[in-house]
Design an enzyme around this catalytic site. Structure first.
Site, PDB file in Angstrom:
ATOM      1  N   SER A  37       0.817  -1.218   0.000  1.00 19.69           N
ATOM      2  CA  SER A  37       0.000   0.000   0.000  1.00 19.69           C
ATOM      3  C   SER A  37       0.850   1.267   0.000  1.00 19.69           C
ATOM      4  O   SER A  37       1.920   1.323   0.611  1.00 19.69           O
ATOM      5  CB  SER A  37      -0.868   0.004   1.267  1.00 19.69           C
ATOM      6  OG  SER A  37      -1.419   1.281   1.490  1.00 19.69           O
ATOM      7  N   GLU A  67       0.183   3.632   1.755  1.00 18.07           N
ATOM      8  CA  GLU A  67       0.263   4.056   3.160  1.00 18.07           C
ATOM      9  C   GLU A  67       1.654   3.791   3.731  1.00 18.07           C
ATOM     10  O   GLU A  67       2.037   4.388   4.738  1.00 18.07           O
ATOM     11  CB  GLU A  67      -0.779   3.319   4.002  1.00 18.07           C
ATOM     12  CG  GLU A  67      -2.171   3.904   3.941  1.00 18.07           C
ATOM     13  CD  GLU A  67      -2.291   5.254   4.630  1.00 18.07           C
ATOM     14  OE1 GLU A  67      -1.987   5.340   5.830  1.00 18.07           O
ATOM     15  OE2 GLU A  67      -2.687   6.226   3.969  1.00 18.07           O
ATOM     16  N   TYR A 105      -1.640   0.397  10.749  1.00 15.92           N
ATOM     17  CA  TYR A 105      -1.922  -0.244   9.451  1.00 15.92           C
ATOM     18  C   TYR A 105      -0.711  -0.122   8.519  1.00 15.92           C
ATOM     19  O   TYR A 105      -0.268  -1.112   7.921  1.00 15.92           O
ATOM     20  CB  TYR A 105      -3.161   0.399   8.805  1.00 15.92           C
ATOM     21  CG  TYR A 105      -3.363  -0.012   7.362  1.00 15.92           C
ATOM     22  CD1 TYR A 105      -3.980  -1.218   7.039  1.00 15.92           C
ATOM     23  CD2 TYR A 105      -2.929   0.806   6.316  1.00 15.92           C
ATOM     24  CE1 TYR A 105      -4.155  -1.600   5.715  1.00 15.92           C
ATOM     25  CE2 TYR A 105      -3.098   0.435   4.989  1.00 15.92           C
ATOM     26  CZ  TYR A 105      -3.717  -0.771   4.702  1.00 15.92           C
ATOM     27  OH  TYR A 105      -3.877  -1.150   3.385  1.00 15.92           O
TER      28      TYR A 105
HETATM   29  P1  NAP Z   1     -11.491  -4.547   1.778  1.00 18.18           P
HETATM   30  O1  NAP Z   1     -12.650  -4.223   0.880  1.00 18.18           O
HETATM   31  O2  NAP Z   1     -11.454  -3.986   3.142  1.00 18.18           O
HETATM   32  O3  NAP Z   1     -11.427  -6.164   1.886  1.00 18.18           O
HETATM   33  C1  NAP Z   1     -10.651  -6.785   2.864  1.00 18.18           C
HETATM   34  C2  NAP Z   1     -10.846  -8.282   2.756  1.00 18.18           C
HETATM   35  O4  NAP Z   1     -10.032  -8.944   3.749  1.00 18.18           O
HETATM   36  C3  NAP Z   1     -12.292  -8.768   3.009  1.00 18.18           C
HETATM   37  O5  NAP Z   1     -12.585  -9.776   2.071  1.00 18.18           O
HETATM   38  C4  NAP Z   1     -12.227  -9.359   4.415  1.00 18.18           C
HETATM   39  O6  NAP Z   1     -13.163 -10.394   4.634  1.00 18.18           O
HETATM   40  C5  NAP Z   1     -10.820  -9.952   4.367  1.00 18.18           C
HETATM   41  N1  NAP Z   1     -10.295 -10.259   5.688  1.00 18.18           N
HETATM   42  C6  NAP Z   1     -10.161  -9.429   6.755  1.00 18.18           C
HETATM   43  N2  NAP Z   1      -9.620 -10.081   7.805  1.00 18.18           N
HETATM   44  C7  NAP Z   1      -9.394 -11.373   7.404  1.00 18.18           C
HETATM   45  C8  NAP Z   1      -8.868 -12.520   8.029  1.00 18.18           C
HETATM   46  N3  NAP Z   1      -8.469 -12.513   9.293  1.00 18.18           N
HETATM   47  N4  NAP Z   1      -8.763 -13.663   7.310  1.00 18.18           N
HETATM   48  C9  NAP Z   1      -9.203 -13.720   6.033  1.00 18.18           C
HETATM   49  N5  NAP Z   1      -9.738 -12.646   5.379  1.00 18.18           N
HETATM   50  C10 NAP Z   1      -9.834 -11.491   6.062  1.00 18.18           C
HETATM   51  O7  NAP Z   1     -10.115  -4.171   1.079  1.00 18.18           O
HETATM   52  P2  NAP Z   1      -9.814  -3.727  -0.452  1.00 18.18           P
HETATM   53  O8  NAP Z   1     -10.038  -2.269  -0.591  1.00 18.18           O
HETATM   54  O9  NAP Z   1     -10.468  -4.680  -1.371  1.00 18.18           O
HETATM   55  O10 NAP Z   1      -8.234  -3.929  -0.485  1.00 18.18           O
HETATM   56  C11 NAP Z   1      -7.652  -5.191  -0.808  1.00 18.18           C
HETATM   57  C12 NAP Z   1      -6.236  -5.229  -0.244  1.00 18.18           C
HETATM   58  O11 NAP Z   1      -5.452  -4.199  -0.813  1.00 18.18           O
HETATM   59  C13 NAP Z   1      -6.140  -5.036   1.270  1.00 18.18           C
HETATM   60  O12 NAP Z   1      -5.050  -5.814   1.720  1.00 18.18           O
HETATM   61  C14 NAP Z   1      -5.809  -3.556   1.413  1.00 18.18           C
HETATM   62  O13 NAP Z   1      -5.132  -3.328   2.640  1.00 18.18           O
HETATM   63  C15 NAP Z   1      -4.919  -3.360   0.208  1.00 18.18           C
HETATM   64  N6  NAP Z   1      -4.888  -2.015  -0.383  1.00 18.18           N
HETATM   65  C16 NAP Z   1      -6.067  -1.397  -0.707  1.00 18.18           C
HETATM   66  C17 NAP Z   1      -6.028  -0.163  -1.325  1.00 18.18           C
HETATM   67  C18 NAP Z   1      -7.295   0.551  -1.722  1.00 18.18           C
HETATM   68  O14 NAP Z   1      -7.229   1.760  -2.005  1.00 18.18           O
HETATM   69  N7  NAP Z   1      -8.430  -0.136  -1.793  1.00 18.18           N
HETATM   70  C19 NAP Z   1      -4.789   0.435  -1.622  1.00 18.18           C
HETATM   71  C20 NAP Z   1      -3.613  -0.245  -1.293  1.00 18.18           C
HETATM   72  C21 NAP Z   1      -3.676  -1.477  -0.683  1.00 18.18           C
HETATM   73  P3  NAP Z   1     -14.644 -10.112   5.291  1.00 18.18           P
HETATM   74  O15 NAP Z   1     -15.544  -9.836   4.132  1.00 18.18           O
HETATM   75  O16 NAP Z   1     -14.924 -11.404   5.985  1.00 18.18           O
HETATM   76  O17 NAP Z   1     -14.506  -8.948   6.227  1.00 18.18           O
HETATM   77  O1  G4F Z   2     -10.578   6.874   2.525  1.00 15.95           O
HETATM   78  P1  G4F Z   2      -9.610   6.763   3.645  1.00 15.95           P
HETATM   79  O2  G4F Z   2     -10.115   6.170   4.908  1.00 15.95           O
HETATM   80  O3  G4F Z   2      -8.378   5.967   3.050  1.00 15.95           O
HETATM   81  P2  G4F Z   2      -6.820   5.852   3.489  1.00 15.95           P
HETATM   82  O4  G4F Z   2      -6.624   6.140   4.919  1.00 15.95           O
HETATM   83  O5  G4F Z   2      -6.037   6.668   2.511  1.00 15.95           O
HETATM   84  O6  G4F Z   2      -6.545   4.296   3.271  1.00 15.95           O
HETATM   85  C1  G4F Z   2      -7.007   3.626   2.108  1.00 15.95           C
HETATM   86  O7  G4F Z   2      -6.030   3.713   1.101  1.00 15.95           O
HETATM   87  C2  G4F Z   2      -4.779   3.057   1.409  1.00 15.95           C
HETATM   88  C3  G4F Z   2      -3.838   3.271   0.208  1.00 15.95           C
HETATM   89  O8  G4F Z   2      -3.122   4.470   0.404  1.00 15.95           O
HETATM   90  C4  G4F Z   2      -5.054   1.592   1.656  1.00 15.95           C
HETATM   91  F1  G4F Z   2      -3.884   0.940   1.891  1.00 15.95           F
HETATM   92  C5  G4F Z   2      -6.007   1.444   2.823  1.00 15.95           C
HETATM   93  O9  G4F Z   2      -6.319   0.057   3.009  1.00 15.95           O
HETATM   94  C6  G4F Z   2      -7.306   2.176   2.495  1.00 15.95           C
HETATM   95  O10 G4F Z   2      -7.929   1.520   1.414  1.00 15.95           O
HETATM   96  O11 G4F Z   2      -9.031   8.220   4.004  1.00 15.95           O
HETATM   97  C7  G4F Z   2      -8.457   9.066   3.036  1.00 15.95           C
HETATM   98  C8  G4F Z   2      -8.210  10.453   3.635  1.00 15.95           C
HETATM   99  C9  G4F Z   2      -7.461  10.437   4.968  1.00 15.95           C
HETATM  100  O12 G4F Z   2      -6.420  11.397   4.956  1.00 15.95           O
HETATM  101  C10 G4F Z   2      -8.496  10.842   6.001  1.00 15.95           C
HETATM  102  O13 G4F Z   2      -7.966  11.571   7.112  1.00 15.95           O
HETATM  103  O14 G4F Z   2      -9.469  11.034   3.913  1.00 15.95           O
HETATM  104  C11 G4F Z   2      -9.399  11.706   5.150  1.00 15.95           C
HETATM  105  N1  G4F Z   2     -10.750  11.846   5.718  1.00 15.95           N
HETATM  106  C12 G4F Z   2     -11.339  13.026   6.041  1.00 15.95           C
HETATM  107  N2  G4F Z   2     -12.539  12.803   6.597  1.00 15.95           N
HETATM  108  C13 G4F Z   2     -11.565  10.842   6.088  1.00 15.95           C
HETATM  109  C14 G4F Z   2     -12.705  11.445   6.630  1.00 15.95           C
HETATM  110  N3  G4F Z   2     -11.447   9.497   5.991  1.00 15.95           N
HETATM  111  C15 G4F Z   2     -12.479   8.734   6.410  1.00 15.95           C
HETATM  112  N4  G4F Z   2     -12.384   7.386   6.276  1.00 15.95           N
HETATM  113  N5  G4F Z   2     -13.609   9.290   6.968  1.00 15.95           N
HETATM  114  C16 G4F Z   2     -13.771  10.652   7.118  1.00 15.95           C
HETATM  115  O15 G4F Z   2     -14.775  11.126   7.620  1.00 15.95           O
END
Ligand code: NAP
Ligand code: G4F
Length: 339
Positions: free
Chosen positions: A125, A127, A149
């Site tokens: 990520s 992050e 995280y």
């Molecule tokens: P998400 O919608 O939050 O999905 C997370 C998945 O992990 C769900 O299927 C959840 O299952 C499963 N999970 C959680 N705890 C588990 C456990 N103990 N054992 C097995 N499965 C478990 O995440 P996403 O946005 O699709 O992201 C996919 C991956 O990419 C994650 O690793 C995230 O950290 C990473 N990532 C995401 C972004 C982004 O912007 N979306 C960016 C960079 C990296 P349940 O349905 O049972 O809760």
């Molecule tokens: O949408 P966010 O919660 O995503 P964040 O923290 O960037 O993390 C997501 O992206 C990562 C990749 O860079 C993934 F690895 C991670 O698993 C996840 O998918 O927040 C984005 C920004 C933050 O700076 C937060 O402070 O939005 C700001 N924000 C402002 N108000 C808020 C809010 N975020 C959330 N969730 N809720 C608010 O009310």
């Protein structure tokens, strides 16, 4: 050539559901890991029905991972499972480390012991860049995570590198910047905004409470990003790649576009609420995906305004459908943020 098999952890999540669809289109046999939870989380993959196979396992449980990898003998493993919500990682730092950090080691151990020829994708990520020391960030930018995280993801990233270098396994990490879609969880800021805009447009709410409006992210479209995951596993040699659009926008800009798309003025509805500020935030992320462009031929197909429109349109349709069904219309945001 015989049908290839992919094993996906996190198949019930945003990325897992799009990746499963993409791999089915490519002719893969798709097996997903689902965990036993107290609530039903299969909404994103219900439409795939019997085209995918689901087996129970958990990243917390070594035995279940070993058994599943041994049984399935996958050609490719995609580790997308994680405790992925940053604010929850301050509330549950130990659980986040167990799942998001040590879970990677458990899965890699299962692959090493039961199917070492499998190609493994690890979901790293942006992050991990946290308080980034340079802009834009690429594969050579130093890491400085700012949350439990981010630290957990960095552990997962480095253990993946170590299994590649120690055992010669084909392990690759995608350092993905934020990617969104109508399937994004409602606790993440983009979906929180698009869903609330839809409710306000339909007269169900008046207000949207947010935290840091100045935080900037590089937001792309999730279906584009799962193509990159697959492409990384098709290379001759494993290496890590940054996947990003190269553009950055603030939370405030996302609000302005989203409300305007529904014919509303965001300044009349958005309230800054300190309850949604984080103990430490990542202020600016923007990625440089030049290596992925060159080696994988990967490019995003959806730009920022289009992404906002896709999400707002989907939520306007969703709320309209809920209204027509007369279903429960309380705000269903499932996860409370930090107090
Ligand atoms: P998400 O919608 O939050 O999905 C997370 C998945 O992990 C769900 O299927 C959840 O299952 C499963 N999970 C959680 N705890 C588990 C456990 N103990 N054992 C097995 N499965 C478990 O995440 P996403 O946005 O699709 O992201 C996919 C991956 O990419 C994650 O690793 C995230 O950290 C990473 N990532 C995401 C972004 C982004 O912007 N979306 C960016 C960079 C990296 P349940 O349905 O049972 O809760
Ligand atoms: O949408 P966010 O919660 O995503 P964040 O923290 O960037 O993390 C997501 O992206 C990562 C990749 O860079 C993934 F690895 C991670 O698993 C996840 O998918 O927040 C984005 C920004 C933050 O700076 C937060 O402070 O939005 C700001 N924000 C402002 N108000 C808020 C809010 N975020 C959330 N969730 N809720 C608010 O009310």
């Amino acid at each position: 050539m015989s049908r290839r098999t992919a094993l996906i952890t996190g198949i019930t999540g945003q990325d897992g559901s799009y990746l499963a669809e993409y791999l089915l289109e490519l002719g893969y046999r798709v097996v997903g890991i689902t965990r036993r939870t107290s609530s039903h989380t299969g909404g994103r993959i219900e439409h795939l029905g019997e085209r995918i196979e689901l087996i129970g396992a958990d990243l917390l449980d070594q035995t279940s991972l070993l058994a599943i990898v041994d049984q399935v003998q996958p050609d490719e493993i995609y580790n997308l499972a994680a405790q992925s919500f940053v604010p929850a990682s301050w509330q549950q730092p130990v659980l986040t480390s167990e799942v998001t950090a040590l879970g990677v080691t458990r899965l890699l151990e299962a692959a090493r012991i039961a199917c070492p020829s499998a190609r493994v994708y690890q979901a790293s990520s942006s992050e991990m860049f946290g308080m980034a020391t340079e802009t834009p960030q690429n594969e050579r930018t130093p890491f400085y995570p700012r949350s439990p995280y981010g630290v957990s993801k960095l552990y997962g990233h480095w253990i993946a590198v170590n299994y590649r270098e120690s055992y010669g396994m084909f392990v690759t990490s995608g350092i993905l910047f934020n990617h969104e879609s109508p399937r994004r969880g409602r606790e993440f800021v983009t979906r929180k905004i698009s869903h609330r805009v839809a409710r306000i447009a339909h007269g169900l709410d008046r207000e949207l409470r947010l935290g840091n409006l100045d935080a900037r992210r590089d937001w792309g479209y999730a279906p584009d990003y799962v193509r990159a995951m697959h492409a990384m596993l098709q290379r001759d040699h494993p290496r890590d790649y940054v996947i990003a659009t190269g553009e950055t926008h603030s939370v405030g800009e996302f609000c302005a576009h989203a409300f305007a798309h529904a014919g509303l003025d965001w300044r009349e509805h958005v309230v800054v609420d300190p309850a949604f500020l984080r103990p430490a935030d990542v202020e600016l992320l923007v990625g440089d995906a030049a290596d992925a462009r060159r080696d994988l031929g990967w490019r995003p197909t959806v730009d920022f305004p289009e992404l906002v429109h896709i999400m707002v349109d989907a939520d306007l349709a969703l709320v309209a459908e809920e209204l027509s069904r007369g279903s429960r219309l309380g705000d269903p945001s499932p996860i409370p943020l930090l107090p």
